[in-house]
Design a protein around this motif. Sequence first.
Motif, PDB file in Angstrom:
ATOM      1  N   LEU A 175       0.812  -1.215   0.000  1.00 22.67           N
ATOM      2  CA  LEU A 175       0.000   0.000   0.000  1.00 22.67           C
ATOM      3  C   LEU A 175       0.843   1.262   0.000  1.00 22.67           C
ATOM      4  CD1 LEU A 175      -2.933  -0.849   2.441  1.00 22.67           C
ATOM      5  CD2 LEU A 175      -3.033  -0.588  -0.027  1.00 22.67           C
ATOM      6  N   VAL A 176       2.006   1.204   0.625  1.00 22.20           N
ATOM      7  CA  VAL A 176       2.855   2.393   0.695  1.00 22.20           C
ATOM      8  C   VAL A 176       3.126   2.946  -0.700  1.00 22.20           C
ATOM      9  CG1 VAL A 176       5.184   3.181   1.252  1.00 22.20           C
ATOM     10  CG2 VAL A 176       3.919   1.812   2.898  1.00 22.20           C
ATOM     11  N   GLY A 177       3.469   2.078  -1.640  1.00 21.55           N
ATOM     12  CA  GLY A 177       3.790   2.539  -2.985  1.00 21.55           C
ATOM     13  C   GLY A 177       2.580   3.005  -3.761  1.00 21.55           C
ATOM     14  N   ILE A 178       1.487   2.241  -3.690  1.00 18.83           N
ATOM     15  CA  ILE A 178       0.294   2.571  -4.474  1.00 18.83           C
ATOM     16  C   ILE A 178      -0.330   3.875  -4.008  1.00 18.83           C
ATOM     17  CG2 ILE A 178      -2.026   1.798  -5.070  1.00 18.83           C
ATOM     18  CD1 ILE A 178      -1.006  -1.072  -4.844  1.00 18.83           C
ATOM     19  N   ILE A 179      -0.529   4.021  -2.713  1.00 21.46           N
ATOM     20  CA  ILE A 179      -1.192   5.219  -2.188  1.00 21.46           C
ATOM     21  C   ILE A 179      -0.317   6.455  -2.382  1.00 21.46           C
ATOM     22  CG2 ILE A 179      -2.297   6.232  -0.179  1.00 21.46           C
ATOM     23  CD1 ILE A 179      -3.638   3.753  -1.352  1.00 21.46           C
ATOM     24  N   ALA A 180       0.978   6.322  -2.194  1.00 16.32           N
ATOM     25  CA  ALA A 180       1.868   7.478  -2.376  1.00 16.32           C
ATOM     26  C   ALA A 180       1.870   7.938  -3.828  1.00 16.32           C
ATOM     27  CB  ALA A 180       3.281   7.120  -1.928  1.00 16.32           C
ATOM     28  N   ARG A 181       1.900   7.015  -4.776  1.00 24.55           N
ATOM     29  CA  ARG A 181       1.950   7.378  -6.199  1.00 24.55           C
ATOM     30  C   ARG A 181       0.643   7.971  -6.693  1.00 24.55           C
ATOM     31  NH1 ARG A 181       5.661   4.977  -9.954  1.00 24.55           N
ATOM     32  NH2 ARG A 181       3.929   4.952 -11.429  1.00 24.55           N
ATOM     33  N   GLU A 182      -0.482   7.436  -6.247  1.00 26.95           N
ATOM     34  CA  GLU A 182      -1.765   7.765  -6.863  1.00 26.95           C
ATOM     35  C   GLU A 182      -2.620   8.728  -6.052  1.00 26.95           C
ATOM     36  OE1 GLU A 182      -3.771   4.144  -7.682  1.00 26.95           O
ATOM     37  OE2 GLU A 182      -2.182   3.346  -8.989  1.00 26.95           O
ATOM     38  N   HIS A 183      -2.341   8.904  -4.762  1.00 29.46           N
ATOM     39  CA  HIS A 183      -3.257   9.692  -3.939  1.00 29.46           C
ATOM     40  C   HIS A 183      -2.564  10.728  -3.058  1.00 29.46           C
ATOM     41  CE1 HIS A 183      -6.680   7.190  -5.049  1.00 29.46           C
ATOM     42  NE2 HIS A 183      -5.962   6.108  -4.752  1.00 29.46           N
ATOM     43  N   ALA A 184      -1.687  10.270  -2.165  1.00 29.24           N
ATOM     44  CA  ALA A 184      -1.249  11.131  -1.071  1.00 29.24           C
ATOM     45  C   ALA A 184       0.094  11.801  -1.285  1.00 29.24           C
ATOM     46  CB  ALA A 184      -1.214  10.330   0.237  1.00 29.24           C
ATOM     47  N   GLY A 185       1.010  11.175  -2.031  1.00 28.58           N
ATOM     48  CA  GLY A 185       2.352  11.716  -2.141  1.00 28.58           C
ATOM     49  C   GLY A 185       3.072  11.644  -0.802  1.00 28.58           C
TER      50      GLY A 185
END
Length: 627
Positions: free
Chosen positions: A58-68
């Motif tokens: 989740l760290v990679g997916i959420i950072a790339r697509e949502h939260a930075g």
Amino acid sequence: MGRRVPEPDAAEAGGLRPDPRRGPAAARQGAQRAGAGRHRCGFFFGVGSTVGAGVYVLVGIIAREHAGPALTISFLIAGIAATLSAFCYAELASRCPSAGSAYHYSYICVGEGVAWLIGWALVLEYTIGGSAVARGISPNLALFFGGQDSLPWILARHQLPWFGIIIDPCAAALVCVVTVLLCMGIKESSFAQGVVTVLNAFVMIFVIVAGSYIGFQIGWVGYKDSDGYFPYGVNGMLAGSATVFFAYIGFDTVASTAEEVRNPQRDLPLGIGVALAICCALYMAVSVVIVGLVPYFAMDPDTPISSAFAKHGMQWAMYVVTTGAVLALCSNLMGSLLPQPRILMAMARDGLLPSFFSDVNKQTQVPVKSTIVTGICAAALAFTMDVSQLAGMVSVGTLLAFTVVAVSILILRYVPPDEVPLPPSLQESFRLNQECDEERDRALLGVGNCTLSQTKDVIVVVESVKDPLIDIPLHKGKMDETKRRKIASLSIGSVCIGVLILTSSASATWLPFLPICIGCIIGVVLLLAGLSLLSWIDQDAGRHSFGHSGGFTCPFVPVLPVLCILINTYLLINLGGDTWMRVGIWLLMGVLLYIFYGRTHSSLTDVVYVPVAQADEMYRSSSGYVS
């Protein structure tokens, strides 16, 4: 509403609860009789079920697509949202310790039909969740053998040529191993879960320490991007919170071990709180480090942590991180398979499923038969089906359970049940007590042939003659309490309807702007009206005698449960049409099963409802009763 009294041999087997609606004294005695030889706390199951492989992906997916870089705040907000549900769970788990968890709470507070749907949805959640976790272990194990296709032939995945099915023997074997471990006993399972969880925690600590060392050397390049801390804005960060919320949903596993802890009033709230605190701290610390090592747009969505170390010359760290992922998946698998047999056991006790599922092994104090059935189903699903497409269905059961638990808190505080079902074994005693009381009243008043209600009228008249004012305050108090309960019931209904209208309107982006605004306004009015009335009226005095006393108490009622209902309903509405279509088919199957079997075999078909105080006396006078 009510619980069925189990047979004495089942109670002596150790897996059964004290009835939550009995008086405090009887409940404490039942807890002491049933608590011998159990483990002290189940927070290892909570931590192990929550800190899963999700953090490694989740760290990679959420950072790339949502939260930075704001990923850390997303985890914090999601943790706070999960804590709202945890507070509600903690009070109900403390007052009503039962293996049925959310099913049991909704059974005694909302009703049998709703409880059946909750239990049926949770069965689906745990089965698919466990199978999906098992299917994810073999690809990670293959990395230790040189690559994804390097597992030994007997454990490697194979495609059946005529059916187009990819079988996974490794996943099925792991499910069977975990099933055998769970059948050995809760102490052994807790110990194994504790070992795996501690090892996984050490891996995450390694990620935090080693990543911090690299970060200070390179100057935390991930936080120096020109897009700033919120590259997708606050809405993106909130969207990330909604996604990572599901990384916290393992704490309900602690509540499912309620009958197997020594001191439920202390250990269950402690286990839930410690599990959430540890998980939230680890999630936030890992996200702080990893986002600082690599710019969010350059993170690998599949292996964000190991790739971040590899980019800075630490290739060997991939094996450490992969070890953590495998341990986390094994821990998740155990946490997924543990609650389901106990929910099946609770449902079978109430007659909604065959009694086969309620058998408790006298040696291990575990529902072995239910555990074996659960393991066989999960192993078959993991062996034959790619369950990744069904992963969204896992969230439905959890969110439905969270919502109903929050509603149950409102019911418990404002309109707790004032009558409880008396089991058939005590109905004859109750009838004899009634006849004795009636004969005694007739003898005292010198009345010949009159009914019990007429006798009570005579008592009121005699007391009124002695003191003409005594009837007025009693009658007025009774009417005031009836009015208060009616207002409370309508207020809870207004809150639920308002939340449903508000979340549905806010999520219906395909509608024109005007209908959305009208729906939101109506929902807000109903929600605020119900919340205001609940805040204004008094809570029911009967809540103090409901179940065990002296345990954890949910704070900020009614605001906190209402917020919990609002958040969980919003997430439920936004799960998507395909997910709800699949879940709808499963729930329809459950409704048919309830109509043709559960409703006709329910323990509520042969019970008599009596006042709580009167039932408490009979429970205490009946020797050997443990519910």
